[in-house]
Design a protein around this motif. Structure first.
Motif, PDB file in Angstrom:
ATOM      1  N   ASN A 176     -32.322   9.613  -6.972  1.00 54.50           N
ATOM      2  CA  ASN A 176     -33.669   9.641  -7.547  1.00 54.50           C
ATOM      3  C   ASN A 176     -34.515   8.514  -6.956  1.00 54.50           C
ATOM      4  O   ASN A 176     -34.071   7.374  -6.867  1.00 54.50           O
ATOM      5  CB  ASN A 176     -33.621   9.512  -9.076  1.00 54.50           C
ATOM      6  CG  ASN A 176     -33.269  10.813  -9.739  1.00 54.50           C
ATOM      7  OD1 ASN A 176     -33.938  11.817  -9.542  1.00 54.50           O
ATOM      8  ND2 ASN A 176     -32.199  10.812 -10.526  1.00 54.50           N
TER       9      ASN A 176
ATOM     10  N   LEU B  10     -32.792  12.832 -14.103  1.00 48.89           N
ATOM     11  CA  LEU B  10     -32.440  11.408 -14.147  1.00 48.89           C
ATOM     12  C   LEU B  10     -30.999  11.244 -14.625  1.00 48.89           C
ATOM     13  O   LEU B  10     -30.490  12.052 -15.401  1.00 48.89           O
ATOM     14  CB  LEU B  10     -33.384  10.639 -15.064  1.00 48.89           C
ATOM     15  CG  LEU B  10     -34.848  10.603 -14.663  1.00 48.89           C
ATOM     16  CD1 LEU B  10     -35.593   9.579 -15.508  1.00 48.89           C
ATOM     17  CD2 LEU B  10     -35.056  10.301 -13.197  1.00 48.89           C
ATOM     18  N   THR B  11     -30.373  10.186 -14.156  1.00 54.21           N
ATOM     19  CA  THR B  11     -29.020   9.845 -14.591  1.00 54.21           C
ATOM     20  C   THR B  11     -29.167   8.968 -15.829  1.00 54.21           C
ATOM     21  O   THR B  11     -29.833   7.935 -15.793  1.00 54.21           O
ATOM     22  CB  THR B  11     -28.266   9.100 -13.464  1.00 54.21           C
ATOM     23  OG1 THR B  11     -28.268   9.932 -12.304  1.00 54.21           O
ATOM     24  CG2 THR B  11     -26.846   8.789 -13.881  1.00 54.21           C
TER      25      THR B  11
ATOM     26  N   SER C 109     -29.514  -0.361 -14.789  1.00 57.05           N
ATOM     27  CA  SER C 109     -29.950   0.409 -15.947  1.00 57.05           C
ATOM     28  C   SER C 109     -31.161  -0.269 -16.577  1.00 57.05           C
ATOM     29  O   SER C 109     -31.429  -1.438 -16.317  1.00 57.05           O
ATOM     30  CB  SER C 109     -28.836   0.518 -16.994  1.00 57.05           C
ATOM     31  OG  SER C 109     -28.564  -0.741 -17.576  1.00 57.05           O
TER      32      SER C 109
ATOM     33  N   VAL D 242     -32.954  14.069 -18.787  1.00 61.65           N
ATOM     34  CA  VAL D 242     -31.808  14.703 -18.119  1.00 61.65           C
ATOM     35  C   VAL D 242     -32.270  15.961 -17.392  1.00 61.65           C
ATOM     36  O   VAL D 242     -31.897  16.197 -16.241  1.00 61.65           O
ATOM     37  CB  VAL D 242     -30.685  15.025 -19.141  1.00 61.65           C
ATOM     38  CG1 VAL D 242     -29.655  15.985 -18.548  1.00 61.65           C
ATOM     39  CG2 VAL D 242     -30.009  13.762 -19.629  1.00 61.65           C
TER      40      VAL D 242
ATOM     41  N   VAL E 202     -31.910   4.655 -18.865  1.00 59.44           N
ATOM     42  CA  VAL E 202     -31.818   5.311 -17.557  1.00 59.44           C
ATOM     43  C   VAL E 202     -30.865   4.485 -16.692  1.00 59.44           C
ATOM     44  O   VAL E 202     -30.936   3.256 -16.668  1.00 59.44           O
ATOM     45  CB  VAL E 202     -33.207   5.408 -16.880  1.00 59.44           C
ATOM     46  CG1 VAL E 202     -33.088   5.991 -15.474  1.00 59.44           C
ATOM     47  CG2 VAL E 202     -34.165   6.250 -17.716  1.00 59.44           C
ATOM     48  N   LEU E 203     -29.986   5.186 -15.970  1.00 61.70           N
ATOM     49  CA  LEU E 203     -29.029   4.542 -15.077  1.00 61.70           C
ATOM     50  C   LEU E 203     -29.450   4.717 -13.624  1.00 61.70           C
ATOM     51  O   LEU E 203     -30.080   5.714 -13.264  1.00 61.70           O
ATOM     52  CB  LEU E 203     -27.635   5.160 -15.270  1.00 61.70           C
ATOM     53  CG  LEU E 203     -27.043   5.057 -16.679  1.00 61.70           C
ATOM     54  CD1 LEU E 203     -25.714   5.807 -16.728  1.00 61.70           C
ATOM     55  CD2 LEU E 203     -26.872   3.619 -17.107  1.00 61.70           C
ATOM     56  N   ASP E 204     -29.055   3.766 -12.796  1.00 60.30           N
ATOM     57  CA  ASP E 204     -29.329   3.836 -11.364  1.00 60.30           C
ATOM     58  C   ASP E 204     -28.453   4.909 -10.730  1.00 60.30           C
ATOM     59  O   ASP E 204     -27.338   5.161 -11.183  1.00 60.30           O
ATOM     60  CB  ASP E 204     -29.038   2.474 -10.719  1.00 60.30           C
ATOM     61  CG  ASP E 204     -29.503   2.407  -9.281  1.00 60.30           C
ATOM     62  OD1 ASP E 204     -30.468   3.108  -8.927  1.00 60.30           O
ATOM     63  OD2 ASP E 204     -28.888   1.647  -8.504  1.00 60.30           O
ATOM     64  N   ASP E 205     -28.963   5.550  -9.716  1.00 54.36           N
ATOM     65  CA  ASP E 205     -28.189   6.494  -8.923  1.00 54.36           C
ATOM     66  C   ASP E 205     -28.684   6.419  -7.479  1.00 54.36           C
ATOM     67  O   ASP E 205     -29.615   5.678  -7.183  1.00 54.36           O
ATOM     68  CB  ASP E 205     -28.275   7.918  -9.494  1.00 54.36           C
ATOM     69  CG  ASP E 205     -29.703   8.430  -9.600  1.00 54.36           C
ATOM     70  OD1 ASP E 205     -30.503   8.189  -8.664  1.00 54.36           O
ATOM     71  OD2 ASP E 205     -30.033   9.063 -10.611  1.00 54.36           O
TER      72      ASP E 205
END
Length: 77
Positions: free
Chosen positions: A13, A69-70, A46, A65, A7-10
């Protein structure tokens, strides 16, 4: 083959949403660990949230997805 789900930060979210998604989708995920991962995503950019069979990794990735979530691409190990 094995694979990693990351999972990546954005900027959109929330911690709550990320933790809830992990609790809902990743098997045997505890609430405590879901929150730890959400914080790690925020702090480090991440976090690996699951590792194992490629087919399962692709399924979890797709479900996360769909929850908004990114995600990094599924990473084969």
């Amino acid at each position: 083959p094995e694979a990693r789900v990351i999972v990546l930060d954005d900027s959109f979210n929330t911690f709550q949403h990320v933790a809830n998604c992990l609790l809902t989708i990743i098997p045997r995920m505890s609430e405590k660990y879901a929150w730890e991962l959400a914080i790690k995503v925020d702090k480090l950019g991440s976090a690996e949230v699951w590792r194992g069979n490629l087919e399962q990794a692709e399924l979890y990735h797709e479900q996360l997805v769909r929850k908004g979530l990114t995600m990094a691409p599924v990473e084969k190990t």
